[in-house]
Enzyme design. Sequence first.
Site, PDB file in Angstrom:
ATOM      1  N   ASP A   1      -3.796  -4.264   5.753  1.00  0.00           N
ATOM      2  CA  ASP A   1      -5.181  -3.766   5.743  1.00  0.00           C
ATOM      3  C   ASP A   1      -5.476  -3.142   7.125  1.00  0.00           C
ATOM      4  OD1 ASP A   1      -7.698  -4.495   3.792  1.00  0.00           O
ATOM      5  OD2 ASP A   1      -8.338  -4.207   5.864  1.00  0.00           O
TER       6      ASP A   1
ATOM      7  N   ASN B   1     -13.006   7.038   3.549  1.00  0.00           N
ATOM      8  CA  ASN B   1     -13.758   6.218   2.574  1.00  0.00           C
ATOM      9  C   ASN B   1     -15.065   6.885   2.133  1.00  0.00           C
ATOM     10  OD1 ASN B   1     -12.025   4.485   4.283  1.00  0.00           O
ATOM     11  ND2 ASN B   1     -12.722   2.891   2.879  1.00  0.00           N
TER      12      ASN B   1
ATOM     13  N   THR C   1     -13.093  -2.236  10.704  1.00  0.00           N
ATOM     14  CA  THR C   1     -14.112  -1.184  10.544  1.00  0.00           C
ATOM     15  C   THR C   1     -13.673  -0.133   9.523  1.00  0.00           C
ATOM     16  OG1 THR C   1     -13.238   0.338  12.212  1.00  0.00           O
ATOM     17  CG2 THR C   1     -14.714  -1.420  12.987  1.00  0.00           C
TER      18      THR C   1
ATOM     19  N   LYS D   1       0.987   9.928  -1.177  1.00  0.00           N
ATOM     20  CA  LYS D   1       0.084  10.969  -0.668  1.00  0.00           C
ATOM     21  C   LYS D   1       0.726  11.758   0.470  1.00  0.00           C
ATOM     22  CE  LYS D   1      -3.875  10.477  -2.976  1.00  0.00           C
ATOM     23  NZ  LYS D   1      -4.595  11.574  -3.644  1.00  0.00           N
TER      24      LYS D   1
ATOM     25  N   ARG E   1       0.821  -1.214   0.000  1.00  0.00           N
ATOM     26  CA  ARG E   1       0.000   0.000   0.000  1.00  0.00           C
ATOM     27  C   ARG E   1       0.854   1.264   0.000  1.00  0.00           C
ATOM     28  NH1 ARG E   1      -5.515  -1.667   2.244  1.00  0.00           N
ATOM     29  NH2 ARG E   1      -6.109   0.494   2.374  1.00  0.00           N
TER      30      ARG E   1
ATOM     31  N   TYR F   1       0.805   4.250  -2.563  1.00  0.00           N
ATOM     32  CA  TYR F   1      -0.306   5.191  -2.397  1.00  0.00           C
ATOM     33  C   TYR F   1      -0.112   6.035  -1.137  1.00  0.00           C
ATOM     34  CZ  TYR F   1      -5.217   6.751  -2.117  1.00  0.00           C
ATOM     35  OH  TYR F   1      -6.375   7.491  -2.049  1.00  0.00           O
TER      36      TYR F   1
ATOM     37  N   GLU G   1       2.517   6.545   0.923  1.00  0.00           N
ATOM     38  CA  GLU G   1       3.698   7.411   0.997  1.00  0.00           C
ATOM     39  C   GLU G   1       3.676   8.468  -0.107  1.00  0.00           C
ATOM     40  OE1 GLU G   1       5.243   7.475   3.606  1.00  0.00           O
ATOM     41  OE2 GLU G   1       5.999   5.549   4.312  1.00  0.00           O
TER      42      GLU G   1
END
Length: 313
Positions: free
Chosen positions: A272, A173, A209, A148, A141, A144, A146
């Site tokens: 995740d 989200n 969540t 950003k 991930r 994306y 790092e």
Amino acid sequence: MQRVLVTGGAGFLGSHLCDRLVREGADVLCVDNFYTGSRRNVESLLDRKDFELMRHDVCFPLYVEVDQIYNLACPASPIHYQFDPVQTTKTSVHGAINMLGLAKRVKAKILQASTSEVYGDPELHPQPESYWGKVNPVGIRSCYDEGKRCAETLFFDYWRQHKLRIKVVRIFNTYGPRMHPNDGRVVSNFIVQALKGEDITIYGTGEQTRSFCYVDDLIEAMVLAMATGDDFTGPVNIGNPGEFTMRELAEKVLSLTGSRSKLAFEPLPSDDPRQRQPDIRLARQELEWEPKVNLEDGLKETIAYFRRLLYAQ
Ligand code: NAD
Ligand code: UDP
Ligand code: UDP
């Protein structure tokens, strides 16, 4: 008339933003390389004189004259941003440099669509803007997250060094009509699976969540953030604090679609995040904003959209 550039304007959020800006009387230039976006998303705007669509990759310089820039160009779903991870980092970093260089030359106000991913797998819950995050710099991930994070750094350095007028919003989200049906994000996956009667794929135990914001609420917050005074830079969280487990989301989608799909448990992807919920006190205070659409109403709109889309196919 304000001339507004929206990069990534043919994507999910970008196309809703273009709709909104045109409706408010702006002259909109939508720039997109159609990596994940499409002309179809902005089809209803194509005939208008106050809307222009340009195919361009923000990794390359762009010379145009505008008053405001919303920088949204970047694939946002794990499937898409992991497909060509080097290009993902380039888009965030080179894209930010080019758009900041443009903003500097034409003295435009510029807003960066950052993300809750800058918090990584957070140890603090809910996440306030002051939290620095827990991000793996070398995982799948990272391109994306790092990318950003580096874009945020660039925004703040252009602000400190060149006195640019910047706004950084950290988007949590978001879902709604025009999400890509195959982008692998949980809301689109569950709805499409439910409508097709396929198994609902829950990764891991489904106890992780997320907090889901409906697109209209999100766009409202972005426009309000752009309109804040020059002394407000953010970063500011925007999202809906209503927090749900993926299992709860699956149950909700099943009941709203009336589907008989079964739940199928699949392995959890690496890195995740286990939980995520925005602390939106700053947005409440500075933007005088809070989300209005609850998950059930937002899901109904989104389900109606995917029903039409699948029927047309
Ligand atoms: P999206 O994939 O639908 O939109 C991204 C758009 O950027 C697409 O139209 C794509 O073609 C375009 N693009 C990608 N690389 C480009 C490049 N190099 N040059 C020009 N255009 C390029 O995703 P989205 O959900 O609409 O996300 C928009 C922005 O909001 C992204 O920056 C994303 O990181 C951010 N964001 C979204 C969410 C969310 O839940 N949707 C959450 C956090 C942050
Ligand atoms: N840039 C651009 N459009 C402009 C002005 C600059 O795309 O209207 C790009 C330019 O190619 C440069 C980047 O933005 O690579 C950063 O510009 P800046 O002026 O900050 O830096 P410099 O040109 O000095 O490297
Ligand atoms: N997820 C899931 N089933 C799916 C797609 C995603 O259980 O079919 C999970 C995923 O593992 C994550 C959450 O849903 O825990 C949100 O995933 P998404 O890709 O939508 O967003 P992000 O992980 O970037 O917040």
